[in-house]
Design an enzyme around this catalytic site. Structure first.
Site, PDB file in Angstrom:
ATOM      1  N   LYS A 115       0.836  -1.211   0.000  1.00  0.00           N
ATOM      2  CA  LYS A 115       0.000   0.000   0.000  1.00  0.00           C
ATOM      3  C   LYS A 115       0.868   1.258   0.000  1.00  0.00           C
ATOM      4  O   LYS A 115       0.496   2.285  -0.593  1.00  0.00           O
ATOM      5  CB  LYS A 115      -0.939   0.009   1.204  1.00  0.00           C
ATOM      6  CG  LYS A 115      -1.850  -1.196   1.298  1.00  0.00           C
ATOM      7  CD  LYS A 115      -2.534  -1.535  -0.022  1.00  0.00           C
ATOM      8  CE  LYS A 115      -3.124  -2.922  -0.016  1.00  0.00           C
ATOM      9  NZ  LYS A 115      -2.162  -4.019  -0.147  1.00  0.00           N
ATOM     10  N   HIS A 117     -22.690  16.129   3.027  1.00  0.00           N
ATOM     11  CA  HIS A 117     -22.540  16.641   1.661  1.00  0.00           C
ATOM     12  C   HIS A 117     -21.526  17.771   1.660  1.00  0.00           C
ATOM     13  O   HIS A 117     -21.577  18.649   2.524  1.00  0.00           O
ATOM     14  CB  HIS A 117     -23.883  17.168   1.155  1.00  0.00           C
ATOM     15  CG  HIS A 117     -23.780  17.854  -0.185  1.00  0.00           C
ATOM     16  ND1 HIS A 117     -23.652  17.152  -1.366  1.00  0.00           N
ATOM     17  CD2 HIS A 117     -23.751  19.179  -0.510  1.00  0.00           C
ATOM     18  CE1 HIS A 117     -23.574  18.012  -2.367  1.00  0.00           C
ATOM     19  NE2 HIS A 117     -23.625  19.243  -1.881  1.00  0.00           N
ATOM     20  N   ILE A 130      -3.110  -9.724  -5.573  1.00  0.00           N
ATOM     21  CA  ILE A 130      -1.682  -9.397  -5.510  1.00  0.00           C
ATOM     22  C   ILE A 130      -1.141  -9.053  -6.888  1.00  0.00           C
ATOM     23  O   ILE A 130      -0.420  -8.065  -7.065  1.00  0.00           O
ATOM     24  CB  ILE A 130      -0.891 -10.571  -4.888  1.00  0.00           C
ATOM     25  CG1 ILE A 130      -1.302 -10.768  -3.422  1.00  0.00           C
ATOM     26  CG2 ILE A 130       0.614 -10.310  -4.977  1.00  0.00           C
ATOM     27  CD1 ILE A 130      -0.711 -12.014  -2.787  1.00  0.00           C
ATOM     28  N   SER A 168       1.929 -14.855  -8.884  1.00  0.00           N
ATOM     29  CA  SER A 168       0.953 -14.643  -7.804  1.00  0.00           C
ATOM     30  C   SER A 168      -0.252 -15.533  -8.076  1.00  0.00           C
ATOM     31  O   SER A 168      -1.311 -15.071  -8.498  1.00  0.00           O
ATOM     32  CB  SER A 168       0.545 -13.174  -7.734  1.00  0.00           C
ATOM     33  OG  SER A 168       0.032 -12.720  -8.973  1.00  0.00           O
TER      34      SER A 168
END
Length: 468
Positions: A56, A447, A188, A272
């Site tokens: 990440k 909003h 992956i 993977s």
């Protein structure tokens, strides 16, 4: 010989969370873990060290690089001389991992958990306790939790090594591959392929299955594939790999597609194709711990193995190989050991793919709901009709709601679009409490936010979306 109420074998998401929760509940707890990174013990398992967290970090870095290169001009921002320092990017990723793995070590100290670095091996039973070889020293435990996780599955034609890598190797390329091959179009493969495509690699993804994301809702899979192809990812489905050869300069892959033999050259090849349970060195055979035909530890609904006092959780027992599923099993088991009603609702586990756009879903797909006998109604709303998404400059994708047409019970929610990894949470909460699409539609959403798309999709299930 040291004695513990709970001894956890494995320090990944299942193991370290089980240890922390057990300690919180008053058990004298230890965790033995043999994971090392750069030759040093490192808690957190695959997820924190070479999986969820570092991937990440790189995904975020690569997205920022692409945004600056291609998208910020629309915001009136001009950048000259854009450069990429891959070494610094990788160093930042390592820093994030160091912080989080160090954080687990801190949590162990805070909760008075004994941390033992090395291999944990079941030895023998001694009355009501088990003897475990913990990094070369025998200890006793009344309850042993096996949380040894999983390992990448190797391609039978070629072992990992050299130019052929699994997820950890793909996170540490020292230069951007010119041509990158990926075998496997799962989570992956697509995430790592996306990272290196954004940084300049020509990426080809080879998948044995006949289509993309077959476990996801059809509409989500179709939209996601369209977006990824637009980005330049080259997908090939229904292929059969027949030969993989390594050379000094790279990898040659021969495969069959539509009855035609194709040969492709790659600088690097990511394999993977799934993961397998990791039980090497556990001593399962020696003590008679039952494994199934695929090597997973057999457990009942309370995570009990065939041996009294030994339990198992996480990837090593199969099911969804997700860190959050493993963590919840760790909590549930620790609470069961304390006489509480620990429980995991496997029907509403969220799935997330951290590509751009992101993909997330929980509950039943439209097809699965129909196959289960439900009379189904659906609602769908695009991010292109959402003010916040337009302001962000990312109106890709949509949210789809699946509900029972008779009872209105929310059966599943499926998303592709910006930040949907964060949006899926509220829908999981509603499904956890058996809520309806009306509950979701009547809930006030701020909003302007992306979350309004979720509300509008729920409204659309009753054909009353307001902004489309």
């Amino acid at each position: 010989m040291d004695s513990y109420d709970v001894l956890v074998i494995g320090g990944g998401p299942a193991g370290y969370v089980a240890a922390i929760r057990a300690a919180q509940l008053g058990f004298k707890t230890a965790c033995v873990d043999d994971f090392t990174r750069d030759g040093k013990p490192s808690l957190g398992g695959t997820c924190l060290n070479v999986g969820c967290i570092p991937s990440k970090a790189l995904l975020d870095s690569s997205e920022k690089f692409e945004m600056i290169a291609h998208d910020v001009a629309d915001h009136g921002i001009t950048v000259d001389g854009l450069k990429m320092d891959l070494g610094r990017m990788l160093s930042r990723k390592t820093g994030v991992v160091d912080k989080l793995t160090g954080g687990i070590a801190y949590l162990f100290k805070k909760n008075k958990i004994t941390s033992i670095s090395g291999l944990g091996k079941l030895v023998r039973q001694d009355g009501e306790e088990w003897i475990v070889d913990a990094a070369g020293t025998e200890v006793k435990a009344r309850n042993v939790i096996v949380a040894t996780g999983s390992s990448p599955r190797e391609l039978p034609l070629v072992p990992f090594g050299g130019h052929v890598v699994e997820n950890s190797g793909a996170l540490n390329f020292t230069e951007v591959p010119g041509k990158l091959g990926v075998i496997g179009a799962g989570v992956i493969g697509v995430e790592l392929g996306s990272v290196w495509r954004r940084l300049g690699a020509d990426v080809t993804i080879l998948e044995a299955l006949p289509g993309f994301l077959l476990a996801a809702d059809d509409a989500i899979a179709k939209e996601s594939l369209k977006q990824f192809k637009k980005q330049g990812l080259d997908f090939h489905f229904g292929v059969s790999i027949t030969k993989v050869e390594q050379g000094d300069a790279g990898v040659t892959v021969t495969y069959t597609e539509k009855e035609q033999e194709v040969t492709a050259q790659f600088d690097k090849l990511i394999v993977s194709i799934g993961r397998v349970p990791h039980t090497a060195g556990l001593g399962a055979d020696a003590v008679g711990l039952a494994l199934d035909e695929r090597g997973y530890v057999k457990v009942d609904s309370h995570y009990r193995t065939n041996l009294k006092g030994i339990y198992a959780i996480g990837d090593v027992i199969g099911g969804a190989m997700l860190a959050h599923k493993a963590e919840e099993e760790g909590v549930a088991l620790a609470e069961q050991l304390a006489g509480q009603a620990g429980h995991v609702n496997y029907d509403v586990i969220p799935w997330v793919i951290y590509t751009s756009p992101e993909i997330a879903w929980a509950g039943l797909t439209e097809k699965a709901a129909k196959d289960a006998g439900h009379k189904v109604k659906t609602g769908q709303f695009p991010f292109s009709a959402n003010g916040r998404a337009l302001g962000h400059g990312d109106p890709r994708g949509f949210v789809k709601v699946v509900a029972d047409a008779d009872t209105d019970k929310l059966l599943g929610v499926h998303m592709v679009g910006p930040n949907v990894s964060e949006l899926i949470g509220e829908t999981v909460a509603i499904m956890e409490f058996g809520g309806s699409s009306e509950d979701l539609a009547r809930t006030i959403h701020a909003h302007p936010t992306l979350s309004e798309v979720v509300k509008e999709a729920a409204l659309a299930a009753d054909k009353r979306a307001l902004h489309m």
